[in-house]
Design a protein around this motif. Structure first.
Motif, short mmCIF file in Angstrom:
data_model
loop_
_atom_site.label_atom_id
_atom_site.label_comp_id
_atom_site.label_asym_id
_atom_site.label_seq_id
_atom_site.Cartn_x
_atom_site.Cartn_y
_atom_site.Cartn_z
N ALA A 158 0.84 -1.20 0.00
CA ALA A 158 0.00 0.00 0.00
C ALA A 158 0.88 1.26 0.00
N ILE A 159 1.94 1.22 0.83
CA ILE A 159 2.82 2.40 0.88
C ILE A 159 3.52 2.61 -0.47
N GLU A 160 4.04 1.52 -1.05
CA GLU A 160 4.75 1.65 -2.33
C GLU A 160 3.84 2.22 -3.41
N ALA A 161 2.60 1.69 -3.43
CA ALA A 161 1.66 2.16 -4.46
C ALA A 161 1.40 3.66 -4.31
N ARG A 162 1.18 4.07 -3.06
CA ARG A 162 0.87 5.48 -2.82
C ARG A 162 2.10 6.36 -3.11
N LEU A 163 3.30 5.81 -2.77
CA LEU A 163 4.53 6.54 -3.05
C LEU A 163 4.70 6.80 -4.55
N ALA A 164 4.43 5.76 -5.34
CA ALA A 164 4.57 5.89 -6.79
C ALA A 164 3.62 6.97 -7.31
N GLU A 165 2.39 6.93 -6.77
CA GLU A 165 1.38 7.91 -7.17
C GLU A 165 1.87 9.34 -6.86
N LYS A 166 2.34 9.50 -5.60
CA LYS A 166 2.78 10.84 -5.17
C LYS A 166 3.98 11.31 -5.99
N ASN A 167 4.91 10.38 -6.23
CA ASN A 167 6.09 10.78 -7.00
C ASN A 167 5.70 11.32 -8.35
N GLN A 168 4.73 10.64 -8.96
CA GLN A 168 4.29 11.08 -10.28
C GLN A 168 3.69 12.49 -10.22
N GLN A 169 2.82 12.68 -9.19
CA GLN A 169 2.19 14.00 -9.04
C GLN A 169 3.24 15.08 -8.80
N GLU A 170 4.19 14.72 -7.91
CA GLU A 170 5.20 15.72 -7.57
C GLU A 170 6.10 16.03 -8.76
N GLU A 171 6.30 15.02 -9.62
CA GLU A 171 7.07 15.28 -10.83
C GLU A 171 6.33 16.27 -11.71
#
Ligand code: DAH
Length: 348
Positions: free
Chosen positions: A71-84
């Motif tokens: 769950a954390i990894e999935a959310r991290l990937a999502e956030k990274n994309q947004q922050e990019e």
């Protein structure tokens, strides 16, 4: 054990919802999966359980751990994309800058050619009086251009009897008068600007358009000087290959006077006859570009210049018409409609 696992699950769910960025997600990783986490505490408690339960809870804890980690990894990937996508270091989009109107840029190109020959560039006044616009230019009282149908008169009180009524200048020639009154010869000036005539607006007429006036006064100036200056201008502005044709004409303020044609900028005069004749010069091979002549002695005298000692030449051209010829534009109204699709077609 079941209650503990449930509690961890609930807490994690809440923490996950509140984690706003990748930084807080990384903290969650430590809180739930780190060495000091509740889960690892439960793992280390397994040896204390009844023997037959150890395998079962070991598996359950592993499942929980994997779920949380995924769950954390999935959310991290999502956030990274947004922050990019919100990369604040990315260069900003530049606002539309705008550019010179084609009439302005051609006006300055033309003036620059004369400036290089030593002409000064000055701008005259758009509001003039009858004396400067007509009388001093040797335009007689009965001349049709003085008619209210051909000039915009202004409803302002007269300065004095000599200056007559106020008006919107109908040509740039009054700047000759203003400058000749002010400067002592030798002088050479170009004066660009707007002029006004109450014409019915159509494809070739506008109530306001642009002219450039040019003139020089000095000793021993002749028509040959005028020709040389205009030929230099035409070669610089159109192309080295152009030729000029001077046709005798009449203007009250010059004597002798001529209208000047340039060999067609499109066909060069080669498609003058017969089939497939040039649409720009209409098969004539020549395009009219300006009026000119030697400044009339009466004009020099009106400005207080001794016409026995000094001669002058003058010329006046319509910028709109020259731009229309150069870029093959068939409707003068396009210049004044502010349609960006039209204006953006010109090189800056
Ligand atoms: N003022 C004239 C016009 O508006 C143009 C012109 C002709 C200007 C001959 C001049 C000149 O200086 O010499 O039609």
């Amino acid at each position: 054990m079941a209650a503990e696992i449930k509690k961890i699950k609930n807490n994690f769910q809440k923490d996950l919802e509140n984690a706003k960025n990748s930084g807080s997600l990384k903290k969650l990783k430590i809180k739930y999966l780190g060495r000091k986490s509740k889960i690892s505490e439960l793992f280390s408690n397994i040896p204390n359980l009844a023997k037959q339960e150890r395998g079962y809870w070991g598996k359950e804890l592993n499942i929980l751990k994997n779920q949380i980690s995924a769950a954390i990894e999935a959310r991290l990937a999502e956030k990274n994309q947004q922050e990019e996508r919100m990369d604040l270091t990315y260069p900003a989009r530049l606002p539309d800058k705008g550019s010179s109107h084609i009439l302005s840029s051609v006006t300055s190109d033309i003036c620059l050619i004369f400036k290089e020959l030593g002409f000064h560039i000055i701008s005259g006044d758009e509001v003039e009086d009858e004396w400067h616009n007509f009388s001093a230019l040797n335009i007689p009282l009965e001349h049709p251009s003085r008619d209210a149908f051909d000039t915009f008169y202004l409803d302002l009180s007269k300065k004095n009897q000599k200056s007559g009524d106020w008006l919107l200048r109908s040509h740039t020639s009054p700047s000759q008068i203003r400058m000749m009154q002010k400067l002592t010869p030798p002088l050479a000036v170009v004066s660009p600007g707007r002029v006004y005539r109450p014409d019915v607006v159509d494809a070739t007429h506008s109530f306001m358009f642009y002219q450039i006036e040019g003139f020089a006064v000095g000793e021993n100036l002749s028509f040959a000087d005028l020709k040389g200056v205009l030929l230099h201008f035409a070669k610089q502005f159109f192309s080295q290959k152009v030729q000029l044709r001077f046709r005798p004409h009449f203007f009250p303020f010059t004597e002798p006077s001529a209208e000047v044609d340039v060999s067609c900028v499109i066909c060069g005069g080669n498609q003058a006859e017969g089939e497939g004749r040039c649409s720009v010069c209409k098969g004539k091979g020549w395009l009219e570009i300006l009026g000119c002549g030697m400044i009339h002695p009466n004009v020099l005298e009106a400005c207080g210049i001794d016409s026995n000692k000094y001669q002058g030449f003058a010329f006046g051209m319509g910028v709109d018409r020259i731009v229309m010829q150069k870029y093959q534009i068939n409707d003068i109204r396009l210049f004044y409609e502010n349609d960006l699709n039209f204006l953006k077609q010109f090189p800056i």
